[in-house]
Motif scaffolding. Structure first.
Motif, mmCIF file in Angstrom:
data_model
loop_
_atom_site.group_PDB
_atom_site.id
_atom_site.type_symbol
_atom_site.label_atom_id
_atom_site.label_comp_id
_atom_site.label_asym_id
_atom_site.label_seq_id
_atom_site.Cartn_x
_atom_site.Cartn_y
_atom_site.Cartn_z
ATOM 1 N N ARG A 182 44.840 13.966 -11.505
ATOM 2 C CA ARG A 182 43.606 13.193 -11.328
ATOM 3 C C ARG A 182 42.416 14.078 -10.962
ATOM 4 O O ARG A 182 41.399 13.590 -10.474
ATOM 5 N N GLY A 183 42.585 15.380 -11.193
ATOM 6 C CA GLY A 183 41.446 16.282 -11.118
ATOM 7 C C GLY A 183 41.218 16.998 -9.808
ATOM 8 O O GLY A 183 40.189 17.669 -9.644
ATOM 9 N N VAL A 184 42.153 16.885 -8.866
ATOM 10 C CA VAL A 184 41.987 17.601 -7.603
ATOM 11 C C VAL A 184 42.427 19.046 -7.807
ATOM 12 O O VAL A 184 43.563 19.289 -8.216
ATOM 13 N N PRO A 185 41.579 20.018 -7.540
ATOM 14 C CA PRO A 185 41.933 21.425 -7.770
ATOM 15 C C PRO A 185 43.135 21.866 -6.934
ATOM 16 O O PRO A 185 43.371 21.348 -5.840
ATOM 17 N N ASP A 186 43.891 22.838 -7.468
ATOM 18 C CA ASP A 186 45.058 23.355 -6.759
ATOM 19 C C ASP A 186 44.701 23.824 -5.348
ATOM 20 O O ASP A 186 45.457 23.591 -4.396
ATOM 21 N N ALA A 187 43.562 24.486 -5.214
ATOM 22 C CA ALA A 187 43.168 25.014 -3.907
ATOM 23 C C ALA A 187 42.954 23.882 -2.899
ATOM 24 O O ALA A 187 43.323 24.007 -1.728
ATOM 25 N N THR A 188 42.389 22.771 -3.351
ATOM 26 C CA THR A 188 42.162 21.633 -2.460
ATOM 27 C C THR A 188 43.484 20.991 -2.063
ATOM 28 O O THR A 188 43.681 20.615 -0.901
ATOM 29 N N VAL A 189 44.400 20.861 -3.028
ATOM 30 C CA VAL A 189 45.726 20.313 -2.725
ATOM 31 C C VAL A 189 46.428 21.195 -1.702
ATOM 32 O O VAL A 189 47.049 20.701 -0.750
ATOM 33 N N ASP A 253 36.700 17.274 4.202
ATOM 34 C CA ASP A 253 36.455 17.344 2.757
ATOM 35 C C ASP A 253 37.731 17.104 1.963
ATOM 36 O O ASP A 253 37.705 16.451 0.908
ATOM 37 N N GLU A 254 38.841 17.646 2.444
ATOM 38 C CA GLU A 254 40.120 17.472 1.738
ATOM 39 C C GLU A 254 40.535 16.001 1.723
ATOM 40 O O GLU A 254 41.070 15.512 0.712
ATOM 41 N N THR A 255 40.276 15.293 2.803
ATOM 42 C CA THR A 255 40.599 13.866 2.865
ATOM 43 C C THR A 255 39.750 13.088 1.870
ATOM 44 O O THR A 255 40.258 12.203 1.166
ATOM 45 N N THR A 256 38.475 13.418 1.804
ATOM 46 C CA THR A 256 37.591 12.749 0.847
ATOM 47 C C THR A 256 38.086 12.966 -0.578
ATOM 48 O O THR A 256 38.154 12.016 -1.377
ATOM 49 N N ALA A 257 38.446 14.201 -0.919
ATOM 50 C CA ALA A 257 38.902 14.513 -2.280
ATOM 51 C C ALA A 257 40.184 13.771 -2.627
ATOM 52 O O ALA A 257 40.318 13.190 -3.713
ATOM 53 N N VAL A 258 41.153 13.770 -1.699
ATOM 54 C CA VAL A 258 42.436 13.109 -1.952
ATOM 55 C C VAL A 258 42.248 11.603 -2.083
ATOM 56 O O VAL A 258 42.787 10.971 -3.009
ATOM 57 N N CYS A 259 41.485 11.002 -1.181
ATOM 58 C CA CYS A 259 41.313 9.549 -1.207
ATOM 59 C C CYS A 259 40.521 9.084 -2.426
ATOM 60 O O CYS A 259 40.844 8.046 -3.023
ATOM 61 N N GLU A 260 39.494 9.827 -2.807
ATOM 62 C CA GLU A 260 38.731 9.455 -3.998
ATOM 63 C C GLU A 260 39.602 9.536 -5.244
ATOM 64 O O GLU A 260 39.530 8.671 -6.123
ATOM 65 N N ALA A 261 40.457 10.545 -5.329
ATOM 66 C CA ALA A 261 41.315 10.699 -6.505
ATOM 67 C C ALA A 261 42.342 9.577 -6.614
ATOM 68 O O ALA A 261 42.691 9.157 -7.724
ATOM 69 N N LEU A 262 42.830 9.091 -5.474
ATOM 70 C CA LEU A 262 43.898 8.088 -5.482
ATOM 71 C C LEU A 262 43.385 6.673 -5.237
ATOM 72 O O LEU A 262 44.171 5.726 -5.217
ATOM 73 N N GLY A 263 42.076 6.511 -5.049
ATOM 74 C CA GLY A 263 41.513 5.186 -4.821
ATOM 75 C C GLY A 263 41.898 4.598 -3.483
ATOM 76 O O GLY A 263 42.126 3.382 -3.369
ATOM 77 N N LEU A 264 41.954 5.440 -2.452
ATOM 78 C CA LEU A 264 42.351 4.997 -1.117
ATOM 79 C C LEU A 264 41.164 5.052 -0.160
ATOM 80 O O LEU A 264 40.240 5.846 -0.347
ATOM 81 N N ASP A 265 41.214 4.226 0.870
ATOM 82 C CA ASP A 265 40.174 4.214 1.893
ATOM 83 C C ASP A 265 40.662 5.035 3.079
ATOM 84 O O ASP A 265 41.663 4.673 3.705
ATOM 85 N N PRO A 266 39.999 6.144 3.422
ATOM 86 C CA PRO A 266 40.474 6.978 4.534
ATOM 87 C C PRO A 266 40.516 6.252 5.875
ATOM 88 O O PRO A 266 41.264 6.653 6.765
ATOM 89 N N LEU A 267 39.738 5.175 6.033
ATOM 90 C CA LEU A 267 39.757 4.425 7.288
ATOM 91 C C LEU A 267 41.108 3.762 7.541
ATOM 92 O O LEU A 267 41.454 3.484 8.682
#
Length: 339
Positions: A182-189, A253-267
């Motif tokens: 879903r487009g999250v770079p390896d470094a971010t993962v 930032d990592e939480t934002t990237a992961v949640c946006e990719a998976l359609g999740l709300d970090p709250l």
């Protein structure tokens, strides 16, 4: 109503807990919404007891079990001291799995100076993944115990680190291929996966620093259901309304990237690693300085107000904080399984 994976609905749990009575007067604090652990009066010392399972994680499951239980002991103002663990393993598991879990438990206990004093291990019919159920005991003096009964309007609510550290790391470890697809770079993962250890999911150090600097009214460890659920639990434990400034909710930032990719709300995502605290207004500056002096970020998230237990977002419309009937992690895994 069919139950979903995760915590019981708060209303259902409250109804069950209302049936609990104590015949032993030494039970100083029993179960309740927003209560992290039980407190038993042994005279010169207070015994603090907690049990919590690890059901989502498979990698580093023993590490999770020690840390999430120790967090809850520390949130009562106590020192985590003794750990028991029950490991339930699925049929057909790799025969090296018990040793890996044992090593993880031992390493995590050593890091927090906790004694691993017992437990149980078995292969259990019906499981498709390991489960570790931790039981933690701690101790404190009477004046160290935090019951939250003195929270007052005007008190400040602070939070350390950021939200959804545990959930972000767990998703990066359990679903890395999905994130990359879903487009999250390896470094971010990779950075997201490393959040398990840095800044880490332990808040024992955070709690000790706060308690050593100025006795807080109340501490609470956000876990399942995310910081949104934890704030509501905190409000119930304090018996007051909490007003939160959403601009002050720290999201990595990592939480934002992961949640946006998976359609999740970090709250609403599994949140061990952050610590919520209610402190007197005059103590906030000193507490924040002490935390930052050892590299622990913190912010003033909101304030306590008079009123029935609830959490309100700051602003003209005074909107309630979003509520989650299950953790966003559980929702993701259920959707992946076609549930």
């Amino acid at each position: 109503m069919s139950l979903r994976a995760g915590k019981l609905p708060a209303e259902m749990l409250a109804g069950l807990l209302a049936k609990v009575t104590h015949r032993d007067p030494r039970v100083l604090l029993g179960p309740g919404i927003g209560r992290d652990a039980a407190v038993i009066d042994l005279g010169d010392r207070m015994l603090v007891a907690k049990t919590d399972p690890i059901t989502f994680a498979t990698e580093h499951i023993g590490w999770y079990a020690v840390n999430v239980n120790a967090n809850d002991i520390a949130c009562m103002g106590a020192r985590p001291a003794w750990m028991l663990a029950t490991a339930l393993l699925p049929p057909g598991a790799d025969d090296a799995l018990p040793a890996r879990i044992f090593d993880q438990l031992s390493d995590a206990c050593a890091q927090l100076e906790i004694e691993l004093v017992g437990g149980h291990t078995e292969v259990t019919i019906g499981l498709d993944r390991p489960i570790v159920v931790g039981a933690m005991l701690g101790e404190a003096s009477r004046d160290e115990i935090l019951l939250g009964e003195e929270a007052m309007p005007g008190d400040l609510v602070l939070m350390t680190k950021g939200i959804a550290i545990e959930g972000t790391s767990l998703l990066a470890r359990e679903a890395p291929d999905t994130l990359r697809a879903r487009g999250v770079p390896d470094a971010t993962v990779g950075r997201a996966a490393s959040l398990l250890f840095e800044p880490g999911i332990s808040v024992v150090k955070d709690a000790r620093i706060i308690c050593a600097t100025a006795k807080p009214r109340l501490l609470h460890d956000p876990t399942e259901g995310g910081v949104a659920t934890a704030l509501l639990e905190l409000a119930h434990a304090a018996g007051a309304r909490i007003r939160v400034d959403p601009a002050n909710i720290a999201v990595l930032d990592e939480t934002t990237a992961v949640c946006e990719a998976l359609g999740l709300d970090p709250l609403g995502l599994l949140a061990s690693g952050a610590l919520l605290a209610i402190v007197r207004p005059g103590d906030y500056g000193q507490v924040a300085a002490a935390l930052r002096a050892v590299g622990i970020d913190c912010c003033a998230l909101g304030r306590v107000e008079a009123g029935a237990p609830d959490v309100i977002l700051d602003g003209d419309d005074a909107a309630p904080l979003p509520r989650f009937d299950r953790d966003e992690l559980a929702r993701f895994f259920e959707e992946q399984d076609g549930g």
